[in-house]
Design a protein around this motif. Structure first.
Motif, PDB file in Angstrom:
ATOM      1  N   ASN A  15      -4.051  -2.549  -2.161  1.00 55.00           N
ATOM      2  CA  ASN A  15      -4.672  -3.018  -0.916  1.00 55.00           C
ATOM      3  C   ASN A  15      -5.084  -4.483  -1.070  1.00 55.00           C
ATOM      4  OD1 ASN A  15      -7.567  -3.279  -1.766  1.00 55.00           O
ATOM      5  ND2 ASN A  15      -7.412  -1.056  -2.050  1.00 55.00           N
ATOM      6  N   ASP A  61       0.794  -1.223   0.000  1.00 52.23           N
ATOM      7  CA  ASP A  61       0.000   0.000   0.000  1.00 52.23           C
ATOM      8  C   ASP A  61       0.831   1.281   0.000  1.00 52.23           C
ATOM      9  OD1 ASP A  61       0.754  -0.584   2.713  1.00 52.23           O
ATOM     10  OD2 ASP A  61      -0.688   0.917   3.376  1.00 52.23           O
ATOM     11  N   LYS A 117      -8.200  -2.103   4.145  1.00 53.42           N
ATOM     12  CA  LYS A 117      -9.322  -2.900   3.611  1.00 53.42           C
ATOM     13  C   LYS A 117      -9.175  -4.393   3.890  1.00 53.42           C
ATOM     14  CE  LYS A 117     -10.702   0.449   0.123  1.00 53.42           C
ATOM     15  NZ  LYS A 117     -11.087   0.694  -1.275  1.00 53.42           N
ATOM     16  N   MET A 140      -1.991  -3.579   5.523  1.00 52.88           N
ATOM     17  CA  MET A 140      -2.630  -2.944   4.358  1.00 52.88           C
ATOM     18  C   MET A 140      -4.052  -2.549   4.709  1.00 52.88           C
ATOM     19  SD  MET A 140      -1.547  -5.072   0.950  1.00 52.88           S
ATOM     20  CE  MET A 140      -2.183  -6.651   1.551  1.00 52.88           C
TER      21      MET A 140
END
Length: 225
Positions: free
Chosen positions: A35, A11, A59, A57
Motif C-alpha cells: 500500500n 496492492d 491507505k 491502492m
C-alpha cells in the motif's frame, strides 16, 4: 556492478509478486510494498532509483504517494500502473510528476522496456550543462530554472521538454518525435499531457517577455527568444 533498486507499490498480491519476480530475473533489486503508506516509508528508508506505483491502492493512492515523494525528490523516475483510461487521470499523473504510465493489463516485456528507457534517460541527464534562455539560467542536471534572485525546481519531464526546446531554439520541435522520445508514444493521452506541460513552461518563463513557445499547428512547438 550493484543492482538497480526499484520500489514497486502494488496492492494485488499475485500481480505484485509476478512483477517482482520478473524484474528480479532481469537483475533488478525490487522492494515490493502492498500500500501507499508502506511504500512511502520504504522510499524514505532506502534509495530506489525508480518507482513503479499502482494508482488505486489502499491507505494512500499512487497519485498522493507520488505527490509526497515529489516534495522530497524532483528527479526519481516514476511509472504509474493504472486501470484508469480517462484522459484527465492520465494528464493528472503526468502533471504530478510521473514520467510514464502503463494501462492494465500490460506485458512484462513492455514494463521492462519502459523501465530501461527511463533509467537510460536519467543517466544521460547526469551531465554538467547550464543553459542561458533570455534572462533565465537553466541548470538542466539539477532541474533548476533561475531568474534574477528567484529559483524554481522543475519536474523531470519539464526539464527534459525545456532542454529539447532550447536545443532546437528557433526551429520547430517535431511533436511526434518528442512525444515518442519523452512519453514513449504519440497517442492522444500523451499529446494532451504534452500540451499541459507546454502551458506550465510558458508560465514559468513569462518573466521575460522576449521568450515565446509558439504552437506551430500540425507540426510541433518552437522556442523563440
Amino acid at each position: 556492478m550493484s543492482k538497480t533498486t526499484i520500489l514497486l507499490a502494488e496492492d494485488e498480491p499475485a500481480l505484485g509478486q509476478i512483477i517482482k519476480e520478473s524484474l528480479e530475473t532481469r537483475d533488478f533489486n525490487v522492494l515490493l510494498c502492498s500500500n501507499g503508506e508502506i511504500a512511502l516509508e520504504t522510499y524514505q528508508n532506502h534509495t530506489p532509483e525508480l518507482l513503479v506505483l499502482d494508482v488505486m491502492m489502499p491507505k494512500k493512492d499512487g497519485f498522493t504517494l507520488a505527490k509526497d515523494i515529489r516534495a522530497i525528490d524532483a528527479t526519481v523516475p516514476i511509472i504509474f500502473l493504472t486501470a484508469k483510461s480517462q484522459t484527465q487521470d492520465v494528464v493528472e499523473g503526468f502533471t504530478i510528476g510521473g514520467n510514464d504510465y502503463l494501462k492494465k493489463p500490460f506485458s512484462m516485456e513492455e514494463l521492462i522496456v519502459r523501465i530501461n528507457n527511463l533509467l537510460n534517460r536519467t543517466r544521460v541527464q547526469k551531465t554538467s550543462e547550464v543553459i542561458t534562455i533570455g534572462a533565465y539560467t537553466f541548470d538542466f542536471p539539477k532541474q533548476l530554472l533561475h531568474f534574477e534572485n528567484e529559483t524554481e525546481q522543475l519536474t523531470h519531464r519539464e526539464s527534459h521538454l525545456l532542454f529539447h526546446l532550447v536545443k532546437n531554439k528557433d526551429q520547430v520541435l517535431d511533436r511526434s518525435l518528442i512525444l515518442n522520445k519523452l512519453w514513449g508514444n504519440d497517442d492522444f493521452f500523451s499529446a494532451r499531457s504534452m500540451d499541459v506541460f507546454i502551458t506550465k513552461l510558458r508560465k514559468k518563463l513569462n518573466k521575460d517577455e522576449q521568450i515565446q513557445i509558439i504552437n506551430v499547428r500540425g507540426f510541433g512547438y518552437k522556442l523563440v527568444c
